[in-house]
Structure formats: structure tokens, C-alpha cells
Design an enzyme around this catalytic site. Structure first.
Site: not given
Ligand code: AP5
Length: 221
Positions: A18, A94, A129, A158, A169
Site C-alpha cells: 500500500k 479497516r 522492510r 518499524r 496483523r
Molecule cells: P509497503 O508498501 O510498506 O506495504 P504496506 O501495505 O504499506 O504495509 P504496512 O505494513 O504499512 O501495512 P499495515 O496495514 O500492516 O500497516 P499500517 O502502518 O497501515 O511494502 C512492504 C515491503 O514490501 C516494503 O519493504 C516494500 O519495499 C516491499 N514491496 C512493496 N511492493 C513490493 C513488490 N511489488 N514486490 C516486492 N516487494 C515489494 O498499520 C499499522 C498498525 O496501525 C495496524 O496494525 C493497526 O494496529 C494500526 N492501524 C492502522 N490503521 C488503522 C485503522 N484504520 N484502524 C485501527 N488501527 C489502525
């Protein structure tokens, strides 16, 4: 009259790509990127009460309670820049209740992109990552390595990027995604996230450009 700006939601399992795709979408379409996870990490970094509470849930891989998340995202979404340029909501909503908080305000996306990546690839993406604290850019030790030694030496990880935590997660993701699929049924598009970053973006570009064209046609007719 000018067409309304594009409004996009992007969802997918942890590490499905994402954030990586949002960097590219933002650069091409000029949308305001609003990441729920980044907003929460900013609260943690400044040491607010919300940040302290949020961290407890994030460490367990659970959703942070609505009392903290809903107003935080809504506040950002309603700011003039997001309304004028269009928004790109990453990791929000979410859950059913989070989506409903937007529905009651009449806030709907033009398109809801769901990145689809097999579970077995997600752990490797998470543990490899790294983030550049200076530019915010997302790297991967194997798939998107840093450009030079200077960047490599300042990369950070992270706190929730461990194999154990990503499994939690992922569970949370599967518990909630179905309720979103039903709410956004008419605008949801599944995109295969299991190809290169460029190929995934190529698919997304086609979708967003066609959404934009449709909006422009509607204004013209
Ligand atoms: P990356 O692009 O960083 O992936 P991402 O989908 O953004 O992953 P996140 O871990 O940020 O998602 P998440 O939903 O778990 O975390 P968030 O911060 O939103 O890519 C990942 C890796 O893969 C990178 O190293 C990249 O280089 C590599 N990559 C990407 N594309 C690739 C490809 N095509 N091929 C190969 N490699 C690739 O949320 C964190 C926490 O916050 C949650 O667990 C929750 O506790 C809380 N939270 C967030 N939003 C909410 C909400 N709406 N409500 C309640 N709690 C929330």
C-alpha cells in the site's frame, strides 16, 4: 465546470504494498496521501496520550480503537488540501464502523483498490522492510535496496515488523476485510500485488486514469 478531484481508498494485507504504491500514485496524480498508520506513528513519536494508547494495540497487531482513529482520519480528510486535490486513503477504513463513520458524512471513494498478495510472501516483505527517516521512503533489503551507503546507514525498522507480529496483523486484516468488501462492492477492484512494484503501479495507473476520464466525461455531458 471542472471535474471533482479523484478520491481513492487502498487496502490490503500488511506489507501488501500500500505505502509503496501510494508514493507513486501521489507523485503522478497529486492526491493527498492520508495513511492511518503514519498518522498513528506520528502521534507515538510526539508522545501524545492518543499515541501512547495506540501503541499498545499496534504492538499486539490489533486495530486501534475508533475513539482514537476515526476523528484523527476524518480531521485530516476534511482539510482544504485533501478536498481540493483529492485524497488517497491508505489503511482506512479497516472495519465496518470506520467505513460507516464516512458513509454518514456522505464520503465515498471513486475507487477502492484491494491489493492481493499471497500470505506466504508477506512475512518476507515485512522483515526485510526498512524506512528512511529523512525522506520517508520505503525500502526492502532484497526487493528495493537503498541507493547508496549513506542512505543504508540511516535506515530504520518499524517496531511491529517482526514475523510474530505480522501474523497477528494478518489475522486482524482477515477478520475485517469482508465487511469492507460488502460496503464498497460497487467501486472495489482487486489488483494483483504479487508482481514488481512497476507492474502493480501499471495496473493501478490504468484504473485511476479511467476513473478520472469518467469523471471528466460526466462534467462535460
Ligand atoms: P509497503 O508498501 O510498506 O506495504 P504496506 O501495505 O504499506 O504495509 P504496512 O505494513 O504499512 O501495512 P499495515 O496495514 O500492516 O500497516 P499500517 O502502518 O497501515 O511494502 C512492504 C515491503 O514490501 C516494503 O519493504 C516494500 O519495499 C516491499 N514491496 C512493496 N511492493 C513490493 C513488490 N511489488 N514486490 C516486492 N516487494 C515489494 O498499520 C499499522 C498498525 O496501525 C495496524 O496494525 C493497526 O494496529 C494500526 N492501524 C492502522 N490503521 C488503522 C485503522 N484504520 N484502524 C485501527 N488501527 C489502525
Amino acid at each position: 465546470a471542472k471535474a471533482d478531484p479523484l478520491n481513492v481508498m487502498i487496502a490490503g494485507a500488511p506489507a501488501s504494498g500500500k505505502g509503496t504504491q501510494c508514493e507513486l500514485i501521489k507523485a503522478k496524480y497529486g492526491l493527498v496521501h492520508i495513511s492511518a498508520g503514519d498518522l498513528l506513528r506520528a502521534e507515538i513519536a510526539t508522545g501524545t496520550d492518543n499515541g501512547k494508547q495506540a501503541k499498545e494495540f499496534m504492538e499486539k497487531g490489533q486495530l486501534v480503537p475508533d475513539e482514537i482513529v476515526v476523528n484523527m482520519v476524518k480531521g485530516r480528510l476534511l482539510q482544504p488540501d485533501a478536498q481540493e486535490k483529492g485524497w488517497l486513503l491508505d489503511g482506512y477504513p479497516r472495519s465496518y464502523s470506520q467505513a460507516m463513520a464516512l458513509e454518514t458524512l456522505g464520503i465515498r471513494p471513486d475507487i477502492f483498490i484491494l491489493l492481493d498478495v499471497p500470505d506466504e510472501l508477506l512475512v518476507e516483505r515485512v522483515v526485510g522492510r526498512r524506512l528512511d527517516p529523512e525522506t520517508g521512503k520505503i525500502y526492502h533489503l532484497k526487493y528495493s535496496p537503498p541507493e547508496n551507503e549513506e542512505i543504508a546507514s540511516r535506515l530504520t525498522q518499524r517496531f511491529d515488523d517482526t514475523e510474530e507480529k505480522v501474523k497477528l496483523r494478518l489475522q486482524t486484516h482477515y477478520q475485517n476485510i469482508e465487511s469492507l468488501v460488502s460496503i464498497y462492492e460497487d467501486v472495489i477492484v482487486k489488483v494483483n500485488g504479487n508482481t514488481t512494484v512497476e507492474d502493480v503501479f501499471g495496473e493501478i495507473e490504468k484504473l485511476l486514469t479511467s476513473s478520472l476520464d469518467k469523471k471528466t466525461e460526466m462534467v462535460a455531458s
